[in-house]
Design a protein around this motif. Sequence first.
Motif, PDB file in Angstrom:
ATOM      1  N   VAL A 252       0.847  -1.183   0.000  1.00 56.84           N
ATOM      2  CA  VAL A 252       0.000   0.000   0.000  1.00 56.84           C
ATOM      3  C   VAL A 252       0.889   1.241   0.000  1.00 56.84           C
ATOM      4  N   LEU A 253       0.657   2.133  -0.963  1.00 58.74           N
ATOM      5  CA  LEU A 253       1.452   3.364  -1.072  1.00 58.74           C
ATOM      6  C   LEU A 253       0.782   4.527  -0.356  1.00 58.74           C
ATOM      7  N   PHE A 254      -0.513   4.705  -0.634  1.00 55.55           N
ATOM      8  CA  PHE A 254      -1.287   5.781  -0.015  1.00 55.55           C
ATOM      9  C   PHE A 254      -2.623   5.233   0.481  1.00 55.55           C
ATOM     10  N   ILE A 255      -3.271   6.002   1.315  1.00 55.18           N
ATOM     11  CA  ILE A 255      -4.673   5.772   1.667  1.00 55.18           C
ATOM     12  C   ILE A 255      -5.414   7.069   1.412  1.00 55.18           C
ATOM     13  N   GLU A 256      -6.417   7.024   0.548  1.00 54.08           N
ATOM     14  CA  GLU A 256      -7.213   8.209   0.206  1.00 54.08           C
ATOM     15  C   GLU A 256      -8.667   7.955   0.573  1.00 54.08           C
ATOM     16  N   ASN A 257      -9.186   8.749   1.478  1.00 60.83           N
ATOM     17  CA  ASN A 257     -10.579   8.615   1.912  1.00 60.83           C
ATOM     18  C   ASN A 257     -10.911   7.187   2.347  1.00 60.83           C
ATOM     19  N   GLY A 258      -9.959   6.567   3.034  1.00 55.07           N
ATOM     20  CA  GLY A 258     -10.175   5.219   3.537  1.00 55.07           C
ATOM     21  C   GLY A 258      -9.995   4.123   2.510  1.00 55.07           C
ATOM     22  N   GLU A 259      -9.518   4.463   1.303  1.00 58.63           N
ATOM     23  CA  GLU A 259      -9.327   3.487   0.231  1.00 58.63           C
ATOM     24  C   GLU A 259      -7.841   3.362  -0.084  1.00 58.63           C
ATOM     25  N   PRO A 260      -7.281   2.135  -0.010  1.00 56.85           N
ATOM     26  CA  PRO A 260      -5.844   1.953  -0.236  1.00 56.85           C
ATOM     27  C   PRO A 260      -5.469   1.988  -1.711  1.00 56.85           C
ATOM     28  N   ILE A 261      -4.338   2.591  -1.995  1.00 54.29           N
ATOM     29  CA  ILE A 261      -3.748   2.559  -3.332  1.00 54.29           C
ATOM     30  C   ILE A 261      -2.604   1.557  -3.284  1.00 54.29           C
ATOM     31  N   VAL A 262      -2.735   0.501  -4.081  1.00 54.89           N
ATOM     32  CA  VAL A 262      -1.826  -0.640  -4.015  1.00 54.89           C
ATOM     33  C   VAL A 262      -0.952  -0.672  -5.263  1.00 54.89           C
ATOM     34  N   LEU A 263       0.348  -0.862  -5.062  1.00 55.54           N
ATOM     35  CA  LEU A 263       1.285  -0.917  -6.175  1.00 55.54           C
ATOM     36  C   LEU A 263       1.135  -2.215  -6.964  1.00 55.54           C
ATOM     37  N   CYS A 264       1.248  -2.110  -8.276  1.00 59.13           N
ATOM     38  CA  CYS A 264       1.224  -3.269  -9.172  1.00 59.13           C
ATOM     39  C   CYS A 264       2.564  -3.345  -9.893  1.00 59.13           C
ATOM     40  N   GLY A 265       2.752  -4.340 -10.743  1.00 60.03           N
ATOM     41  CA  GLY A 265       3.984  -4.435 -11.514  1.00 60.03           C
ATOM     42  C   GLY A 265       4.209  -3.182 -12.333  1.00 60.03           C
ATOM     43  N   VAL A 266       3.134  -2.669 -12.908  1.00 55.09           N
ATOM     44  CA  VAL A 266       3.133  -1.368 -13.579  1.00 55.09           C
ATOM     45  C   VAL A 266       1.913  -0.610 -13.091  1.00 55.09           C
ATOM     46  N   GLY A 267       2.096   0.607 -12.604  1.00 54.92           N
ATOM     47  CA  GLY A 267       0.977   1.404 -12.120  1.00 54.92           C
ATOM     48  C   GLY A 267       0.484   0.919 -10.768  1.00 54.92           C
ATOM     49  N   ALA A 268      -0.742   1.300 -10.459  1.00 60.82           N
ATOM     50  CA  ALA A 268      -1.346   0.942  -9.174  1.00 60.82           C
ATOM     51  C   ALA A 268      -2.855   0.908  -9.334  1.00 60.82           C
ATOM     52  N   ILE A 269      -3.540   0.348  -8.337  1.00 61.27           N
ATOM     53  CA  ILE A 269      -4.997   0.408  -8.292  1.00 61.27           C
ATOM     54  C   ILE A 269      -5.443   0.951  -6.946  1.00 61.27           C
ATOM     55  N   LYS A 270      -6.586   1.608  -6.956  1.00 60.53           N
ATOM     56  CA  LYS A 270      -7.242   1.991  -5.711  1.00 60.53           C
ATOM     57  C   LYS A 270      -8.379   1.004  -5.477  1.00 60.53           C
ATOM     58  N   ILE A 271      -8.395   0.373  -4.312  1.00 53.73           N
ATOM     59  CA  ILE A 271      -9.431  -0.606  -3.989  1.00 53.73           C
ATOM     60  C   ILE A 271     -10.678   0.128  -3.514  1.00 53.73           C
ATOM     61  N   ILE A 272     -11.782  -0.118  -4.202  1.00 55.25           N
ATOM     62  CA  ILE A 272     -13.051   0.562  -3.905  1.00 55.25           C
ATOM     63  C   ILE A 272     -13.973  -0.317  -3.064  1.00 55.25           C
ATOM     64  N   THR A 273     -14.020  -1.620  -3.398  1.00 54.03           N
ATOM     65  CA  THR A 273     -14.880  -2.553  -2.655  1.00 54.03           C
ATOM     66  C   THR A 273     -14.120  -3.850  -2.438  1.00 54.03           C
ATOM     67  N   ALA A 274     -14.027  -4.288  -1.183  1.00 59.25           N
ATOM     68  CA  ALA A 274     -13.362  -5.551  -0.856  1.00 59.25           C
ATOM     69  C   ALA A 274     -13.830  -6.022   0.511  1.00 59.25           C
ATOM     70  N   CYS A 275     -13.884  -7.350   0.680  1.00 60.41           N
ATOM     71  CA  CYS A 275     -14.342  -7.927   1.949  1.00 60.41           C
ATOM     72  C   CYS A 275     -13.437  -9.075   2.356  1.00 60.41           C
TER      73      CYS A 275
END
Length: 294
Positions: A252-275
């Motif tokens: 996890v690189l950042f947390i924005e409004n309670g949503e983690p930004i996760v590093l990928c091999g290229v770029g990143a994703i912000k997780i919106i929904t997960a359980c």
Amino acid sequence: MKGGKTKIHIFAMTEKGLDVVKQLPSFIGLVDFMVTIGIDKNVQNDFSEDIGDICIKHQIPYEICNKSSILEADYSIAIGWRWLINVEHPLIVFHDSLLPKYRGFNPLVSALINGDKTVGVTALLATEKFDEGDVFSQIAIDVKDQEKIGTVISRLAEKYSLIFSDLIADIINGKLSFVPQDESKASYSVWRDEDDYIIDWSLNNEIIQRTINAVGFPYLGARTRLNGEFCRIYECKLISGLTIENNSPGKVLFIENGEPIVLCGVGAIKIITACYEGDNTSILPFKKLRSRFS
């Protein structure tokens, strides 16, 4: 069919099977139907109860089974079916691809992960080797940007119904015909199991997002470990434009409004929904920056 109506045995599963079974009442009086309903515990909803309700409402004989039955019929038709069917009469199979591309298993999942812009359905005559038979009909649809598999399945189900209506009409009128596949264009999609739900964070963020979209509802969702505990990711957003000097996919690189930004091999994703698995509680709002998905 001697001296009576055509007998057709339907093997039906999933939302696509439901949409096809909804067409059966319009042919009652012309065709004698029997329905075998499949059950799949590996999806959130296999629509088996809905298919059964239609059969009960319209007094269509049916059984519930996870494997094939051998019944007397003139034709069998399989929609969304996942087990061997052994019959002596013609068996027509509906397949989630524009054959000969993606012969085999879960072709729609493979197509969406690969980023195909066009997918479709093929009705073909079954042979001993899977998905190599002659084709009755095909219909293609365009895939919308970042479209999830549940929506694609619903749109394909409508095309299943169109092909099915044409198929029954041609059977009734004695006009059924098929054309061979082009073997030079054949490709194959391999079976998947629970391990294939696990996210490979070393991949680029676009492939990871397509994977999340491709294995969501009605499937169980993309799987990953969060600090050693399994969870399912159902929705994410692409993050690009980051320069990472020591990239470490899954962190996890950042947390924005309670949503983690996760590093990928290229770029990143912000997780919106997960359980989390088990209790199905949300991992959000996310609070621990020093976290790793693996």
